[in-house]
Motif scaffolding. Sequence first.
Motif, PDB file in Angstrom:
ATOM      1  N   ALA A  92      12.331   1.304  -2.165  1.00  0.00           N
ATOM      2  CA  ALA A  92      11.643   2.526  -2.311  1.00  0.00           C
ATOM      3  C   ALA A  92      11.250   3.452  -3.113  1.00  0.00           C
ATOM      4  O   ALA A  92      10.067   4.114  -3.304  1.00  0.00           O
ATOM      5  CB  ALA A  92      11.939   2.871  -0.280  1.00  0.00           C
ATOM      6  N   GLU A  93      12.135   3.428  -3.482  1.00  0.00           N
ATOM      7  CA  GLU A  93      11.891   5.282  -4.981  1.00  0.00           C
ATOM      8  C   GLU A  93      11.258   4.271  -5.738  1.00  0.00           C
ATOM      9  O   GLU A  93      10.672   4.890  -7.102  1.00  0.00           O
ATOM     10  CB  GLU A  93      12.942   5.099  -5.429  1.00  0.00           C
ATOM     11  N   THR A  94      11.675   3.242  -6.243  1.00  0.00           N
ATOM     12  CA  THR A  94      10.661   2.599  -7.382  1.00  0.00           C
ATOM     13  C   THR A  94       9.155   1.828  -7.359  1.00  0.00           C
ATOM     14  O   THR A  94       9.150   1.363  -5.638  1.00  0.00           O
ATOM     15  CB  THR A  94      11.528   1.211  -8.069  1.00  0.00           C
ATOM     16  N   SER A  95       8.594   2.212  -8.466  1.00  0.00           N
ATOM     17  CA  SER A  95       6.833   1.439  -8.298  1.00  0.00           C
ATOM     18  C   SER A  95       6.923   0.759  -9.421  1.00  0.00           C
ATOM     19  O   SER A  95       8.009   0.442 -10.220  1.00  0.00           O
ATOM     20  CB  SER A  95       6.317   3.256  -8.965  1.00  0.00           C
ATOM     21  N   GLY A  96       5.355   0.355  -9.685  1.00  0.00           N
ATOM     22  CA  GLY A  96       5.209  -0.640 -10.279  1.00  0.00           C
ATOM     23  C   GLY A  96       5.095  -2.017  -9.753  1.00  0.00           C
ATOM     24  O   GLY A  96       4.616  -2.167  -8.342  1.00  0.00           O
ATOM     25  N   LEU A  97       4.901  -3.702 -10.683  1.00  0.00           N
ATOM     26  CA  LEU A  97       4.539  -4.618 -10.613  1.00  0.00           C
ATOM     27  C   LEU A  97       5.098  -5.544  -9.219  1.00  0.00           C
ATOM     28  O   LEU A  97       6.386  -6.089  -9.495  1.00  0.00           O
ATOM     29  CB  LEU A  97       4.324  -5.467 -11.484  1.00  0.00           C
ATOM     30  N   LEU A  98       4.830  -5.416  -7.958  1.00  0.00           N
ATOM     31  CA  LEU A  98       5.122  -6.746  -7.343  1.00  0.00           C
ATOM     32  C   LEU A  98       3.750  -7.525  -7.328  1.00  0.00           C
ATOM     33  O   LEU A  98       3.050  -7.338  -7.286  1.00  0.00           O
ATOM     34  CB  LEU A  98       5.336  -5.666  -5.733  1.00  0.00           C
TER      35      LEU A  98
ATOM     36  N   GLN B 196       6.573  -5.428 -15.765  1.00  0.00           N
ATOM     37  CA  GLN B 196       6.039  -6.491 -16.202  1.00  0.00           C
ATOM     38  C   GLN B 196       7.218  -7.087 -15.629  1.00  0.00           C
ATOM     39  O   GLN B 196       8.045  -7.260 -15.189  1.00  0.00           O
ATOM     40  CB  GLN B 196       6.857  -6.561 -17.578  1.00  0.00           C
ATOM     41  N   PHE B 197       6.967  -8.242 -15.343  1.00  0.00           N
ATOM     42  CA  PHE B 197       7.320  -9.492 -14.542  1.00  0.00           C
ATOM     43  C   PHE B 197       6.756 -10.869 -14.233  1.00  0.00           C
ATOM     44  O   PHE B 197       5.545 -10.920 -14.494  1.00  0.00           O
ATOM     45  CB  PHE B 197       6.840  -9.658 -12.343  1.00  0.00           C
ATOM     46  N   GLY B 198       7.743 -11.243 -14.913  1.00  0.00           N
ATOM     47  CA  GLY B 198       7.504 -12.903 -15.969  1.00  0.00           C
ATOM     48  C   GLY B 198       6.710 -12.337 -17.158  1.00  0.00           C
ATOM     49  O   GLY B 198       6.421 -11.846 -17.437  1.00  0.00           O
ATOM     50  N   PRO B 199       5.867 -13.644 -16.779  1.00  0.00           N
ATOM     51  CA  PRO B 199       4.244 -13.177 -17.620  1.00  0.00           C
ATOM     52  C   PRO B 199       2.870 -12.579 -17.962  1.00  0.00           C
ATOM     53  O   PRO B 199       2.514 -11.929 -17.970  1.00  0.00           O
ATOM     54  CB  PRO B 199       3.293 -14.957 -17.508  1.00  0.00           C
ATOM     55  N   LEU B 200       3.668 -11.744 -16.196  1.00  0.00           N
ATOM     56  CA  LEU B 200       2.675 -10.607 -16.125  1.00  0.00           C
ATOM     57  C   LEU B 200       3.104  -8.914 -16.387  1.00  0.00           C
ATOM     58  O   LEU B 200       3.942  -8.888 -16.008  1.00  0.00           O
ATOM     59  CB  LEU B 200       2.265 -10.240 -14.270  1.00  0.00           C
ATOM     60  N   HIS B 201       1.741  -8.689 -16.515  1.00  0.00           N
ATOM     61  CA  HIS B 201       2.060  -7.506 -17.638  1.00  0.00           C
ATOM     62  C   HIS B 201       0.914  -6.454 -15.779  1.00  0.00           C
ATOM     63  O   HIS B 201      -0.566  -6.391 -15.676  1.00  0.00           O
ATOM     64  CB  HIS B 201       1.459  -7.278 -18.668  1.00  0.00           C
ATOM     65  N   LEU B 202       1.678  -4.974 -16.191  1.00  0.00           N
ATOM     66  CA  LEU B 202       1.054  -4.447 -15.051  1.00  0.00           C
ATOM     67  C   LEU B 202      -0.461  -3.472 -15.431  1.00  0.00           C
ATOM     68  O   LEU B 202      -0.971  -3.566 -15.167  1.00  0.00           O
ATOM     69  CB  LEU B 202       1.864  -2.582 -14.649  1.00  0.00           C
ATOM     70  N   GLY B 203      -0.770  -2.887 -17.078  1.00  0.00           N
ATOM     71  CA  GLY B 203      -1.843  -2.831 -17.431  1.00  0.00           C
ATOM     72  C   GLY B 203      -2.054  -1.245 -17.314  1.00  0.00           C
ATOM     73  O   GLY B 203      -1.497  -0.493 -17.093  1.00  0.00           O
ATOM     74  N   ALA B 204      -3.609  -1.055 -17.285  1.00  0.00           N
ATOM     75  CA  ALA B 204      -3.856   0.158 -16.206  1.00  0.00           C
ATOM     76  C   ALA B 204      -3.920  -0.194 -14.276  1.00  0.00           C
ATOM     77  O   ALA B 204      -4.683   0.670 -14.079  1.00  0.00           O
ATOM     78  CB  ALA B 204      -5.379   0.191 -17.354  1.00  0.00           C
ATOM     79  N   LEU B 205      -3.230  -0.648 -13.574  1.00  0.00           N
ATOM     80  CA  LEU B 205      -3.545  -0.625 -12.601  1.00  0.00           C
ATOM     81  C   LEU B 205      -3.065   0.226 -11.909  1.00  0.00           C
ATOM     82  O   LEU B 205      -1.932   0.687 -11.737  1.00  0.00           O
ATOM     83  CB  LEU B 205      -3.591  -1.853 -11.973  1.00  0.00           C
ATOM     84  N   PRO B 206      -4.131   1.255 -11.522  1.00  0.00           N
ATOM     85  CA  PRO B 206      -3.610   2.188 -11.027  1.00  0.00           C
ATOM     86  C   PRO B 206      -2.623   2.173  -9.637  1.00  0.00           C
ATOM     87  O   PRO B 206      -2.801   1.130  -9.029  1.00  0.00           O
ATOM     88  CB  PRO B 206      -4.603   3.492 -10.008  1.00  0.00           C
ATOM     89  N   ALA B 207      -1.765   3.162  -9.499  1.00  0.00           N
ATOM     90  CA  ALA B 207      -0.789   3.047  -8.835  1.00  0.00           C
ATOM     91  C   ALA B 207      -1.332   3.036  -7.030  1.00  0.00           C
ATOM     92  O   ALA B 207      -2.770   3.817  -7.178  1.00  0.00           O
ATOM     93  CB  ALA B 207       0.314   4.408  -8.609  1.00  0.00           C
ATOM     94  N   GLY B 208      -0.930   2.154  -5.983  1.00  0.00           N
ATOM     95  CA  GLY B 208      -1.210   1.545  -4.845  1.00  0.00           C
ATOM     96  C   GLY B 208      -2.685   0.876  -4.789  1.00  0.00           C
ATOM     97  O   GLY B 208      -3.204   0.691  -3.754  1.00  0.00           O
ATOM     98  N   GLN B 209      -2.907   0.727  -5.906  1.00  0.00           N
ATOM     99  CA  GLN B 209      -4.107  -0.091  -5.919  1.00  0.00           C
ATOM    100  C   GLN B 209      -3.385  -1.982  -6.785  1.00  0.00           C
ATOM    101  O   GLN B 209      -2.418  -2.215  -6.293  1.00  0.00           O
ATOM    102  CB  GLN B 209      -4.948  -0.546  -7.343  1.00  0.00           C
ATOM    103  N   ALA B 210      -4.303  -2.748  -5.559  1.00  0.00           N
ATOM    104  CA  ALA B 210      -4.297  -4.180  -5.737  1.00  0.00           C
ATOM    105  C   ALA B 210      -5.514  -4.951  -6.378  1.00  0.00           C
ATOM    106  O   ALA B 210      -6.187  -4.469  -6.223  1.00  0.00           O
ATOM    107  CB  ALA B 210      -4.067  -4.098  -4.776  1.00  0.00           C
ATOM    108  N   ARG B 211      -4.676  -5.930  -6.555  1.00  0.00           N
ATOM    109  CA  ARG B 211      -6.557  -7.556  -7.480  1.00  0.00           C
ATOM    110  C   ARG B 211      -5.097  -8.461  -7.344  1.00  0.00           C
ATOM    111  O   ARG B 211      -4.415  -8.608  -7.704  1.00  0.00           O
ATOM    112  CB  ARG B 211      -6.266  -6.814  -8.581  1.00  0.00           C
TER     113      ARG B 211
END
Length: 260
Positions: free
Chosen positions: A113-119, A220-235
């Motif tokens: 819960a305390e960790t943010s980032g790529l899911l 980063q998760f495998g080949p995926l990079h979070l890039g500039a995606l803002p916190a709380g946003q999904a695409r």
Amino acid sequence: MSGAESTEGVRLQKVLANAGVASRRVCEEYIVDGRVRVNGRVVTELGTRIDPTSDLVDVDGTAIQLDATKRYIMLNKPAGFVSSMKDEQGRPDLRRFTREWPERLYNVGRLDAETSGLLVLTNDGDLAHVLAHPSFGVTKVYIAKVSGRVTPQTIATLTRGIELDDGPIAADKARLLDASGTGGRGTSLVELTLHSGRNRIVRRMMAAVGHPVIDLVRRQFGPLHLGALPAGQARELTTVERGALLTAARRAAPTPPGDS
């Protein structure tokens, strides 16, 4: 593959075009040039028909998803949310970030819960199972803000390996990005690359070397990079990202019995 029965299945070039690979004419060129494989075998005949529901297709070694009902989402999970679509304890969960997609989505793996980032969120159960399974060992990259000034010796210790309550662990890579302040009053930014899926592993590793985590982000998760995606946003994943993720999953998936 249903090539033996010319009236069964769907023409390969049509399937590829429907999957968004390219126009049908360009897909025909790919086939003739030997750039397309079906179930691991190069196919160059334009009359080839396949079953899009069961055959596996790749172009230039990149997996193609033929099922248009499958959805693949990248979320930048904010801190304070549990990695669940419905939390039994009533804590803030992931549902608020997926309302624009009608499919029932599942998170691939977890962030505390305390960790943010790529899911990654998906309705592709097979892919989710492979990527989340500990034996797959998908690489994850984290940026940790920690207490104290981390030294090069500590970085070396993290990659050499340390002993935790549930066994030894070593970072695949570790590097110091920044350090400020003096001694124990300072803070440091550390980048850690791990393939372990053990619970709260980054926090426990950094605490074990005397630098408790203040803030933690998975970039980063495998080949995926979070890039500039803002916190709380999904695409939705791009075609390239989706292909890279599917390719990684297919390489990791066990070969079914009887297949060569």
